[in-house]
Design an enzyme around this catalytic site. Structure first.
Site, PDB file in Angstrom:
ATOM      1  N   ASP A 134       0.772  -1.244   0.000  1.00  0.00           N
ATOM      2  CA  ASP A 134       0.000   0.000   0.000  1.00  0.00           C
ATOM      3  C   ASP A 134       0.804   1.295   0.000  1.00  0.00           C
ATOM      4  O   ASP A 134       0.226   2.368  -0.121  1.00  0.00           O
ATOM      5  CB  ASP A 134      -1.005   0.013   1.161  1.00  0.00           C
ATOM      6  N   CYS A 188     -22.948  -3.984  -1.811  1.00  0.00           N
ATOM      7  CA  CYS A 188     -23.441  -3.396  -0.562  1.00  0.00           C
ATOM      8  C   CYS A 188     -24.956  -3.197  -0.576  1.00  0.00           C
ATOM      9  O   CYS A 188     -25.589  -3.164   0.487  1.00  0.00           O
ATOM     10  CB  CYS A 188     -22.754  -2.053  -0.301  1.00  0.00           C
ATOM     11  N   CYS A 191     -27.306  -1.336   2.218  1.00  0.00           N
ATOM     12  CA  CYS A 191     -26.683  -1.341   3.555  1.00  0.00           C
ATOM     13  C   CYS A 191     -25.776  -0.125   3.737  1.00  0.00           C
ATOM     14  O   CYS A 191     -24.951   0.197   2.880  1.00  0.00           O
ATOM     15  CB  CYS A 191     -25.871  -2.620   3.746  1.00  0.00           C
ATOM     16  N   CYS A 194     -21.608   0.700   7.845  1.00  0.00           N
ATOM     17  CA  CYS A 194     -20.282   1.283   8.077  1.00  0.00           C
ATOM     18  C   CYS A 194     -20.372   2.805   8.179  1.00  0.00           C
ATOM     19  O   CYS A 194     -19.694   3.422   9.012  1.00  0.00           O
ATOM     20  CB  CYS A 194     -19.305   0.855   6.985  1.00  0.00           C
ATOM     21  N   CYS A 198     -19.716   4.929  11.911  1.00  0.00           N
ATOM     22  CA  CYS A 198     -18.435   5.645  11.959  1.00  0.00           C
ATOM     23  C   CYS A 198     -18.586   6.873  12.854  1.00  0.00           C
ATOM     24  O   CYS A 198     -19.306   7.814  12.497  1.00  0.00           O
ATOM     25  CB  CYS A 198     -18.022   6.066  10.554  1.00  0.00           C
ATOM     26  N   CYS A 214     -10.956  10.382   9.586  1.00  0.00           N
ATOM     27  CA  CYS A 214     -10.879   8.948   9.902  1.00  0.00           C
ATOM     28  C   CYS A 214     -10.116   8.733  11.206  1.00  0.00           C
ATOM     29  O   CYS A 214      -9.031   9.277  11.393  1.00  0.00           O
ATOM     30  CB  CYS A 214     -10.184   8.217   8.751  1.00  0.00           C
ATOM     31  N   CYS A 243     -15.635   0.226  11.103  1.00  0.00           N
ATOM     32  CA  CYS A 243     -16.361   0.016   9.848  1.00  0.00           C
ATOM     33  C   CYS A 243     -16.241  -1.423   9.354  1.00  0.00           C
ATOM     34  O   CYS A 243     -17.069  -1.885   8.560  1.00  0.00           O
ATOM     35  CB  CYS A 243     -15.903   1.002   8.774  1.00  0.00           C
ATOM     36  N   CYS A 247     -19.678  -4.544   9.477  1.00  0.00           N
ATOM     37  CA  CYS A 247     -20.007  -4.951   8.111  1.00  0.00           C
ATOM     38  C   CYS A 247     -20.589  -6.363   8.093  1.00  0.00           C
ATOM     39  O   CYS A 247     -19.959  -7.307   8.590  1.00  0.00           O
ATOM     40  CB  CYS A 247     -18.760  -4.901   7.231  1.00  0.00           C
TER      41      CYS A 247
END
Length: 383
Positions: A134, A188, A191, A194, A198, A214, A243, A247
């Protein structure tokens, strides 16, 4: 020829301990351009992203004549097999699940290197490749979604059928033109769990987030944490799992496939008070292998102080007063001042006198602001 090699790679990936693999083209990710530009213009980026937009969108900007991209995923645990001791006299903090076990960057790189060595040994082509985790240029989730490994959920994470979003992902750009796998569309539906759960409302609803809001980002910053976010991190000192935990696709998902990813209690649920006085050497020994150690000990110590206030650990007050008096770092001192005021049950004259003394000697503006706010708060408890 390429199809036969692809099937060999898929079989070898399972033998190498790679939990999921997918293939896609090296075509540009131009569909992301407007979104990335809008996020930057709105100030929603974290600053940790690769800064050259063209290199995030065009694989040929970072690799000579790319033909395809191989995406891989490794599943990580969502539950600890060994529970932390319950002791109200020693309150513990937690690291988010993505920081359990050995730093995933190293594990993914090892797996991709092993996979590359297999490909090199099984082709007569001049095999060139570029592995990325990443911290690379491309968006891992965008590559993985296009490679058919899963879909990008409303929280911006890759959701796989087998492991939910509890996966680490990486990719290898290569000069071999493998047939692409079909991408997976978002599942999703209606839904919004999340988004609803949050605490700072960081998720924008379409897979993007305001990274500045975040909580995972907030735990990784180096300066003062804004007061708005302090109660929201609760006792988490690195990252955020909210989140993912809410889920529906993660219900019952808990993979224990990799020994290097298994969490150790004293690493990922450390005693909060012990974090305040840890030396650099001790920090590296205890937490050095975790992904959550990458920013060093100061942000984690700041977060531990906040967590002590959040869990109402009043036994920590004497230690916090020592930190205020002796720690040379303004952020740590200022956070400890805030915590002491939060933990005080009434306007203790001795505590007020102590803070007034600190006002006389403090030279840093953050410390002075924290002292003024703390004294104001204590005064309100008196009134």
């Amino acid at each position: 020829m390429y199809d036969d090699l692809k099937q060999k790679i898929i079989a070898a990936s399972a033998e190498l301990g790679i939990d999921k693999i997918g293939f896609t083209t090296a075509a540009p990710f131009t569909e992301m351009a407007a979104s990335l530009q809008a996020q930057k213009a709105a100030g929603h980026t974290s600053g940790f992203e690769h800064q050259v937009l063209a290199e995030r969108l065009y694989p040929d900007q970072i690799f000579d004549q790319p033909q395809s991209i191989i995406a891989i995923a490794l599943a990580y645990p969502s539950k600890m097999q060994q529970k932390a001791p319950r002791d109200r006299k020693q309150r513990r903090g937690t690291f988010a699940r993505a920081s359990w076990g050995e730093d995933y960057h190293f594990i993914l790189r090892d797996k991709m290197q092993q996979l590359a060595e297999f490909i090199e040994a099984n082709t007569e082509l001049e095999f060139r490749f570029k592995p990325m985790v990443d911290t690379g240029e491309l968006s891992d989730v965008a590559v993985a979604q296009r490679a058919g490994m899963g879909f990008i959920g409303r929280n911006g994470l890759l959701v796989t059928e087998e492991f939910g979003s509890f996966v680490y992902i990486g990719e290898i750009i290569t000069n071999i033109p493998f047939a692409p796998d079909p991408p997976v569309e978002n599942q999703c539906g209606t839904c919004t769990r999340c988004i609803d759960y949050c605490p700072p409302q960081a998720l924008l609803g379409d897979g993007r987030l305001n990274a500045q809001r975040c909580l995972s980002y907030q735990t990784q910053t180096k300066g003062m944490m804004a007061e708005e976010f302090r109660p929201q991190i609760r006792s988490v000192i690195y990252g955020c799992d909210i989140c993912q935990l809410v889920c529906p696709f993660n219900r019952g998902k808990d993979a224990h496939h990799h020994a290097r990813m298994e969490p150790e209690v004293e690493e990922v649920t450390p005693v909060l008070q012990s974090m305040l006085t840890i030396s650099n050497k001790e920090f590296k020994q205890r937490f050095g292998r975790l992904a959550g150690s990458w920013r060093g000990k100061k942000p984690l110590q700041r977060n531990a102080i906040i967590a002590l206030a959040n869990v109402k650990d009043r036994s920590a007050v004497p230690l916090l007063l020592e930190v205020i008096e002796n720690d040379p770092r303004p952020v740590i001192r200022a956070t400890a001042i805030w915590a002491v005021a939060e933990l005080a049950q009434h306007a203790d004259p001795a505590l007020q006198a102590f803070l007034h003394e600190q006002q006389i000697t403090a030279t840093d503006s953050e410390v002075q602001q924290a002292l003024l706010a703390a004294l104001t708060k204590l005064q309100s408890k008196k009134d």
